[in-house]
Design an enzyme around this catalytic site. Structure first.
Site, PDB file in Angstrom:
ATOM      1  N   ARG A   1       0.824  -1.214   0.000  1.00 51.51           N
ATOM      2  CA  ARG A   1       0.000   0.000   0.000  1.00 51.51           C
ATOM      3  C   ARG A   1       0.859   1.266   0.000  1.00 51.51           C
ATOM      4  O   ARG A   1       0.483   2.294   0.567  1.00 51.51           O
ATOM      5  CB  ARG A   1      -0.963   0.031   1.181  1.00 51.51           C
ATOM      6  CG  ARG A   1      -1.726  -1.264   1.404  1.00 51.51           C
ATOM      7  CD  ARG A   1      -2.397  -1.771   0.156  1.00 51.51           C
ATOM      8  NE  ARG A   1      -3.121  -3.030   0.387  1.00 51.51           N
ATOM      9  CZ  ARG A   1      -3.771  -3.669  -0.558  1.00 51.51           C
ATOM     10  NH1 ARG A   1      -3.779  -3.225  -1.803  1.00 51.51           N
ATOM     11  NH2 ARG A   1      -4.407  -4.785  -0.305  1.00 51.51           N
TER      12      ARG A   1
ATOM     13  N   ASN B   1       2.625  -7.596   7.807  1.00 49.66           N
ATOM     14  CA  ASN B   1       2.630  -8.932   7.206  1.00 49.66           C
ATOM     15  C   ASN B   1       4.109  -9.312   7.143  1.00 49.66           C
ATOM     16  O   ASN B   1       4.771  -9.141   6.131  1.00 49.66           O
ATOM     17  CB  ASN B   1       1.992  -8.918   5.824  1.00 49.66           C
ATOM     18  CG  ASN B   1       0.517  -8.541   5.913  1.00 49.66           C
ATOM     19  OD1 ASN B   1      -0.196  -9.010   6.798  1.00 49.66           O
ATOM     20  ND2 ASN B   1       0.065  -7.671   5.021  1.00 49.66           N
TER      21      ASN B   1
ATOM     22  N   LYS C   1       0.870  -8.457  14.002  1.00 53.39           N
ATOM     23  CA  LYS C   1      -0.408  -8.758  13.360  1.00 53.39           C
ATOM     24  C   LYS C   1      -0.577 -10.266  13.461  1.00 53.39           C
ATOM     25  O   LYS C   1       0.165 -11.016  12.822  1.00 53.39           O
ATOM     26  CB  LYS C   1      -0.379  -8.312  11.897  1.00 53.39           C
ATOM     27  CG  LYS C   1      -1.601  -8.722  11.075  1.00 53.39           C
ATOM     28  CD  LYS C   1      -1.551  -8.138   9.664  1.00 53.39           C
ATOM     29  CE  LYS C   1      -2.728  -8.583   8.812  1.00 53.39           C
ATOM     30  NZ  LYS C   1      -2.691  -7.979   7.459  1.00 53.39           N
TER      31      LYS C   1
ATOM     32  N   GLU D   1      -5.999 -12.072   8.444  1.00 51.83           N
ATOM     33  CA  GLU D   1      -5.692 -12.167   7.020  1.00 51.83           C
ATOM     34  C   GLU D   1      -4.565 -13.170   6.741  1.00 51.83           C
ATOM     35  O   GLU D   1      -3.628 -12.884   6.015  1.00 51.83           O
ATOM     36  CB  GLU D   1      -5.325 -10.777   6.469  1.00 51.83           C
ATOM     37  CG  GLU D   1      -6.460  -9.780   6.647  1.00 51.83           C
ATOM     38  CD  GLU D   1      -6.210  -8.426   6.007  1.00 51.83           C
ATOM     39  OE1 GLU D   1      -5.046  -8.000   5.973  1.00 51.83           O
ATOM     40  OE2 GLU D   1      -7.188  -7.809   5.554  1.00 51.83           O
TER      41      GLU D   1
ATOM     42  N   ARG E   1      -1.995  -5.786  17.425  1.00 49.09           N
ATOM     43  CA  ARG E   1      -3.057  -5.189  16.622  1.00 49.09           C
ATOM     44  C   ARG E   1      -4.415  -5.856  16.849  1.00 49.09           C
ATOM     45  O   ARG E   1      -4.500  -7.083  16.959  1.00 49.09           O
ATOM     46  CB  ARG E   1      -2.705  -5.257  15.130  1.00 49.09           C
ATOM     47  CG  ARG E   1      -1.472  -4.445  14.808  1.00 49.09           C
ATOM     48  CD  ARG E   1      -1.131  -4.548  13.349  1.00 49.09           C
ATOM     49  NE  ARG E   1      -1.791  -3.584  12.507  1.00 49.09           N
ATOM     50  CZ  ARG E   1      -2.339  -3.852  11.340  1.00 49.09           C
ATOM     51  NH1 ARG E   1      -2.386  -5.090  10.870  1.00 49.09           N
ATOM     52  NH2 ARG E   1      -2.863  -2.905  10.607  1.00 49.09           N
TER      53      ARG E   1
ATOM     54  N   ARG F   1     -18.470  -7.947   9.846  1.00 47.61           N
ATOM     55  CA  ARG F   1     -17.044  -7.732  10.096  1.00 47.61           C
ATOM     56  C   ARG F   1     -16.804  -6.573  11.065  1.00 47.61           C
ATOM     57  O   ARG F   1     -15.830  -6.593  11.847  1.00 47.61           O
ATOM     58  CB  ARG F   1     -16.361  -7.473   8.746  1.00 47.61           C
ATOM     59  CG  ARG F   1     -15.035  -6.815   8.831  1.00 47.61           C
ATOM     60  CD  ARG F   1     -13.921  -7.727   8.399  1.00 47.61           C
ATOM     61  NE  ARG F   1     -12.801  -6.876   8.067  1.00 47.61           N
ATOM     62  CZ  ARG F   1     -12.326  -6.691   6.856  1.00 47.61           C
ATOM     63  NH1 ARG F   1     -12.842  -7.335   5.833  1.00 47.61           N
ATOM     64  NH2 ARG F   1     -11.317  -5.893   6.648  1.00 47.61           N
TER      65      ARG F   1
ATOM     66  N   LYS G   1      -7.352   0.211  14.815  1.00 44.74           N
ATOM     67  CA  LYS G   1      -7.546   1.134  13.689  1.00 44.74           C
ATOM     68  C   LYS G   1      -8.629   2.160  14.035  1.00 44.74           C
ATOM     69  O   LYS G   1      -9.495   1.888  14.862  1.00 44.74           O
ATOM     70  CB  LYS G   1      -7.940   0.367  12.429  1.00 44.74           C
ATOM     71  CG  LYS G   1      -6.785  -0.431  11.820  1.00 44.74           C
ATOM     72  CD  LYS G   1      -7.152  -1.004  10.459  1.00 44.74           C
ATOM     73  CE  LYS G   1      -5.995  -1.828   9.889  1.00 44.74           C
ATOM     74  NZ  LYS G   1      -6.254  -2.376   8.554  1.00 44.74           N
TER      75      LYS G   1
ATOM     76  N   ASP H   1     -11.889  -0.778   7.941  1.00 42.53           N
ATOM     77  CA  ASP H   1     -10.519  -0.798   7.432  1.00 42.53           C
ATOM     78  C   ASP H   1     -10.132   0.512   6.745  1.00 42.53           C
ATOM     79  O   ASP H   1     -10.083   0.555   5.502  1.00 42.53           O
ATOM     80  CB  ASP H   1     -10.387  -1.966   6.433  1.00 42.53           C
ATOM     81  CG  ASP H   1      -8.949  -2.352   6.181  1.00 42.53           C
ATOM     82  OD1 ASP H   1      -8.066  -1.674   6.703  1.00 42.53           O
ATOM     83  OD2 ASP H   1      -8.729  -3.354   5.458  1.00 42.53           O
TER      84      ASP H   1
ATOM     85  N   GLU I   1      -4.373   4.409   0.842  1.00 44.89           N
ATOM     86  CA  GLU I   1      -4.850   3.181   0.197  1.00 44.89           C
ATOM     87  C   GLU I   1      -6.294   3.319  -0.276  1.00 44.89           C
ATOM     88  O   GLU I   1      -6.642   2.859  -1.369  1.00 44.89           O
ATOM     89  CB  GLU I   1      -4.731   2.009   1.180  1.00 44.89           C
ATOM     90  CG  GLU I   1      -5.313   0.716   0.648  1.00 44.89           C
ATOM     91  CD  GLU I   1      -5.192  -0.452   1.621  1.00 44.89           C
ATOM     92  OE1 GLU I   1      -4.673  -0.264   2.726  1.00 44.89           O
ATOM     93  OE2 GLU I   1      -5.620  -1.552   1.236  1.00 44.89           O
TER      94      GLU I   1
ATOM     95  N   HIS J   1     -16.096   0.528   1.439  1.00 34.10           N
ATOM     96  CA  HIS J   1     -15.506  -0.653   0.809  1.00 34.10           C
ATOM     97  C   HIS J   1     -16.088  -0.936  -0.570  1.00 34.10           C
ATOM     98  O   HIS J   1     -16.503  -2.055  -0.876  1.00 34.10           O
ATOM     99  CB  HIS J   1     -15.689  -1.875   1.718  1.00 34.10           C
ATOM    100  CG  HIS J   1     -14.482  -2.780   1.722  1.00 34.10           C
ATOM    101  ND1 HIS J   1     -14.044  -3.420   0.587  1.00 34.10           N
ATOM    102  CD2 HIS J   1     -13.620  -3.129   2.700  1.00 34.10           C
ATOM    103  CE1 HIS J   1     -12.972  -4.139   0.888  1.00 34.10           C
ATOM    104  NE2 HIS J   1     -12.686  -3.971   2.150  1.00 34.10           N
TER     105      HIS J   1
ATOM    106  N   TRP K   1     -14.936  -9.620   1.768  1.00 35.17           N
ATOM    107  CA  TRP K   1     -13.942  -9.010   0.882  1.00 35.17           C
ATOM    108  C   TRP K   1     -14.628  -8.476  -0.381  1.00 35.17           C
ATOM    109  O   TRP K   1     -13.954  -8.104  -1.334  1.00 35.17           O
ATOM    110  CB  TRP K   1     -12.848 -10.017   0.499  1.00 35.17           C
ATOM    111  CG  TRP K   1     -11.873 -10.284   1.619  1.00 35.17           C
ATOM    112  CD1 TRP K   1     -11.865  -9.711   2.850  1.00 35.17           C
ATOM    113  CD2 TRP K   1     -10.765 -11.186   1.602  1.00 35.17           C
ATOM    114  NE1 TRP K   1     -10.827 -10.202   3.609  1.00 35.17           N
ATOM    115  CE2 TRP K   1     -10.132 -11.114   2.871  1.00 35.17           C
ATOM    116  CE3 TRP K   1     -10.238 -12.072   0.639  1.00 35.17           C
ATOM    117  CZ2 TRP K   1      -9.004 -11.877   3.204  1.00 35.17           C
ATOM    118  CZ3 TRP K   1      -9.109 -12.828   0.969  1.00 35.17           C
ATOM    119  CH2 TRP K   1      -8.501 -12.721   2.245  1.00 35.17           C
TER     120      TRP K   1
HETATM  121  C1  BDP Z   1      -5.673  -3.587   4.737  1.00 35.20           C
HETATM  122  C2  BDP Z   1      -4.662  -3.613   3.636  1.00 35.20           C
HETATM  123  C3  BDP Z   1      -3.690  -4.753   3.783  1.00 35.20           C
HETATM  124  C4  BDP Z   1      -3.091  -4.730   5.183  1.00 35.20           C
HETATM  125  C5  BDP Z   1      -4.198  -4.733   6.210  1.00 35.20           C
HETATM  126  C6  BDP Z   1      -3.674  -4.592   7.627  1.00 35.20           C
HETATM  127  O1  BDP Z   1      -5.330  -3.727   2.385  1.00 35.20           O
HETATM  128  O2  BDP Z   1      -2.700  -4.622   2.800  1.00 35.20           O
HETATM  129  O3  BDP Z   1      -2.234  -5.809   5.376  1.00 35.20           O
HETATM  130  O4  BDP Z   1      -5.055  -3.639   5.980  1.00 35.20           O
HETATM  131  O5  BDP Z   1      -3.858  -3.516   8.189  1.00 35.20           O
HETATM  132  O6  BDP Z   1      -6.383  -2.381   4.660  1.00 35.20           O
HETATM  133  O7  BDP Z   1      -3.099  -5.515   8.179  1.00 35.20           O
END
Ligand code: BDP
Length: 719
Positions: free
Chosen positions: A187, A229, A306, A310, A343, A355, A379, A384, A412, A540, A562
């Site tokens: 991102r 990640n 994290k 995901e 997180r 969600r 967040k 998101d 993003e 979204h 998603w």
């Molecule tokens: C999402 C992003 C993704 C991130 C995720 C996160 O698309 O790339 O890894 O958040 O915050 O918005 O972990």
């Protein structure tokens, strides 16, 4: 004066005469100290005749160098260094340790209110002599005070009135870099990662120092170098050595290094059978790893994690809770003074409940179970980083657990680096939202600064928008978002408009008509993006995976949450996600006062209408329009607002540097195309359900819906 101090003074004065040519690229950010108008400069020269600034640390030396270089740029004259107070116009800078005589002066009283990182800047009479004083308890405070003083000069303010005493409300003010070891940036829209891993630790790119300067100048005191990640390799010796070099470069600027830790690292690096946080072997592995990290980086800040989100590994892989996972790492870090930022961005990997409810469901029951050196990173909103979200329901809901804010500075979901969107307004909208956790005035800002719950550990994180782009952030105005983030991490109650004006003045100078027109443009810009992307609480709707451009038609992916259709729920009967008691019930996660604000569609603010309600297309808005008309109004209005921005910018021709002028001009033209694309695609898509015409007087989209649905965007940045 000892010899080291003399050499430093000499070097400082030599350096300030050797300024590189003014860069026109935006590389210097808000730290471009161009000459002030002659009259302003002459005035300052009267009041700044000499500098009394004993240097006893690397940080002092950085502060002194910054000051001399900047003053030379602004006033065209090098400040004369002295050992004693002069008759008039001495700038005195120091701490109780470097200027012991200051302790006897009334001005020293302010030191009681500035803590470890704060500072006071005052114009006062000392021993009967008019003097400007920057004082702090530590060298870090001095550095922040010097940068603040330079801002005063850049803005051309009257220094004879100076009387500022400030300290940060948030202790850990961090950037999170989603930077991968191959230098791609998840991102990221401003080029590649700043960290040149291949040439580290041998090559110390001067840009690392400029990065540290920029951050220190806005109060940022920590940086997480790698992506959430995370790649476990980051924790291996070669990479720790590289990270240690960065830490050495950043240290004099008061910036600590942190790392994202991959939860399964004991398996990947340590060949253990599992990464179960209750397995003593796993615990020992982390204890040893942490001890190793501190051998490389003695003031290492800690881990960002994290987990179970995901596809990332985490404690739930072993039937353990997030608290058990976080506490294991916290125990390893505790003897060294490190923290864990764990997180809350988690959602089930099975078919989801709404969600928006999941982080709360997961974390609320764990309140009070985390170690003291764990802080849960939440967040700003529950989905998101959308262009607009209500504040995350976890704020105020976990009084027994330190919570920190995570904002996304990189755009993003707000148009990447082609769209001008000032995010100061987004940040403060969340920070000033009232959670009612402890009656009225329980703002999110008060949750995270600790004043509401008494939490000792306080922090804020911003997902960085920096990269190798020559101007650091891709869009010249995206620099303002980095700037605003730093300012709000220092003071979450700060005013977004004041910050925008500060940035404008320090970036483009003090021309009153320029500031007077660009400031309203910046302040409206994020709302404009909301209007042409996701108005009235929609969210979204963006393109699949890369998140570029409109994609309200996205459906049938491996997870319902998603897809866009999951969020907008558009059908013949209406549009919007019912999160009230008749729907998912997510609204019940907020305090009763907040529920009352949003529960009734007749009174729910338009901004959040379709976030909380599913409403028929002919629903009567407060304006008297139907919902469909209002929706079209926002989409069309948003595009018109971009055209207005273009006109405002065009009027600045000749007032800003021509390279930056052209770049912003071109980017606004791209933004106009992208806004039109969003408008046409979304209006046509929703029209198939509303069955209503685009209101009279509005131009019809250029193409049929299928055209927009079939657009393909290849090699979109940031993945
Ligand atoms: C999402 C992003 C993704 C991130 C995720 C996160 O698309 O790339 O890894 O958040 O915050 O918005 O972990």
């Amino acid at each position: 004066m000892n010899i080291t101090i003399r050499i430093l003074l000499f070097l400082a004065c030599v350096c300030c005469h050797n300024l590189p040519l003014a860069a026109q690229s935006g590389y210097r950010l808000w730290l471009d100290f161009k000459p002030l108008p002659t009259e302003t400069a002459a005035n300052y020269k009267q009041q700044l005749r000499a500098l009394l600034f004993p240097v006893t640390s690397q940080t002092d030396s950085v502060a002194r160098q910054e000051l001399l270089t900047a003053v030379n740029g602004l006033l065209g004259e090098c400040l004369k260094s002295v050992d004693t107070l002069q008759e008039t116009g001495t700038l005195v800078i120091g701490t109780p340790a470097t200027l012991p005589w200051l302790a006897g002066e009334a001005i020293a009283e302010h030191l009681r209110h500035v803590g470890d990182e704060g500072y006071g800047i005052h114009h006062t009479a000392i021993k009967g002599k008019p003097t400007t004083v920057i004082l702090a308890n530590t060298s870090s405070g001095i550095l922040y005070g010097v940068y603040a003083f330079l801002g005063v000069l850049q803005r051309g303010e009257d220094i004879s009135q100076l009387a500022t005493t400030t300290q940060p409300k948030i202790a850990l003010r961090l950037l999170n870099h989603w930077d991968n070891l191959d230098r791609t940036v998840e991102r990221g829209y401003a080029g590649f990662s700043l960290w040149d891993w291949h040439r580290l630790p041998g090559y110390r790119d001067p840009r690392y120092t400029d990065y540290a300067r920029a951050n220190a100048s806005i109060g940022i005191n920590g940086t997480v170098l790698n992506n959430v990640n995370a790649n476990a390799l980051m924790l291996t010796a070669p990479y720790l050595e590289k990270a240690a070099t960065l830490a050495d470069i950043f240290r004099p600027y008061g910036i600590k290094v942190y790392l994202s830790a991959r939860f399964s690292a004991p398996i990947e690096l340590g060949s253990l059978a599992d990464a179960d946080p209750l397995n003593p072997e796993v615990q020992q592995w982390w204890n040893d790893k942490v001890a190793e990290i501190y051998r490389y980086i003695p003031d290492f800040g800690g881990f960002l994690v994290k987990a179970n989100s995901e596809g990332q590994p985490g404690p739930q892989n072993y039937g353990r809770s997030h608290a058990e996972g976080a506490n294991m790492l916290a125990d390893a870090l505790n003897p060294h003074g490190g923290v864990v930022m764990w997180r809350a961005f988690v959602y089930e990997d099975t078919e989801p409940e709404d969600r928006a409810k999941q982080a709360y469901n997961e974390f609320k029951p764990l309140d009070g179970q985390f170690r003291d050196n764990v802080i849960v990173q939440v967040k700003n909103g529950a989905i998101d980083f959308q262009p607009r979200e209500p504040f995350h329901p976890l704020f105020g809901a976990m009084p027994g657990t330190p919570l920190m804010m995570e904002f996304q500075i990189t755009q993003e979901y707000l148009g990447f680096a082609t769209n001008l969107a000032y995010l100061g307004t987004l940040f403060s909208e969340t920070l000033l939202a009232d959670t009612y956790a402890d009656g009225p005035h329980s703002t999110v800002a008060r949750v995270i600064d600790g004043s509401l719950t008494g939490q000792k550990l306080t922090a804020m994180a911003g997902v960085a928008n920096t990269g190798t782009a020559i101007n650091w952030t891709g869009h010249p105005f995206a620099q303002a978002n980095w700037f605003a983030y730093g300012k709000m991490a220092w003071d979450p109650d700060a005013d977004a408009g004041t910050i925008a004006e500060d940035w404008l003045r320090r970036t483009f100078g003090n021309d009153a008509s320029l500031i007077g027109t660009l400031l309203p443009m910046m302040m409206q810009s994020r709302e404009t993006v909301v209007n042409y992307m996701t108005p009235l609480g929609l969210h979204h709707l963006m393109g699949w995976s890369h998140h570029y451009g409109p994609g309200p038609w996205i459906k049938d992916k491996q997870r319902a949450d998603w897809t866009s259709v999951y969020y907008h729920q558009a059908g013949k009967d209406g549009i919007g996600f019912d999160r009230t008691a008749s729907g998912s019930g997510a609204l019940s996660q907020y305090a009763p006062e907040v529920q009352a604000l949003f529960a009734d569609p007749q009174t729910c603010p338009d901004e959040y209408l379709l976030w909380f309600h599913h409403l028929p297309w002919d629903f009567r808005m407060k304006s008297g329009e139907t919902l469909w008309e209002a929706l079209c109004g926002h989409y069309y209005g948003g595009v018109e607002e971009v055209a207005d921005m273009q006109a405002v910018w065009e009027a600045q021709r000749g007032k800003v540097d021509s390279t930056v002028f052209q770049e912003v001009s071109d980017l606004l033209a791209i933004q106009h195309q992208e806004a039109t694309l969003w408008r046409d695609a979304c209006v046509l898509y929703f029209q198939q359900f509303s069955g209503m015409p685009i209101p009279d007087g509005l131009e019809q989209p250029e193409h049929p819906l299928e055209y927009y649905e079939n657009l393909q965007f290849h090699f979109v940045p940031g993945i």
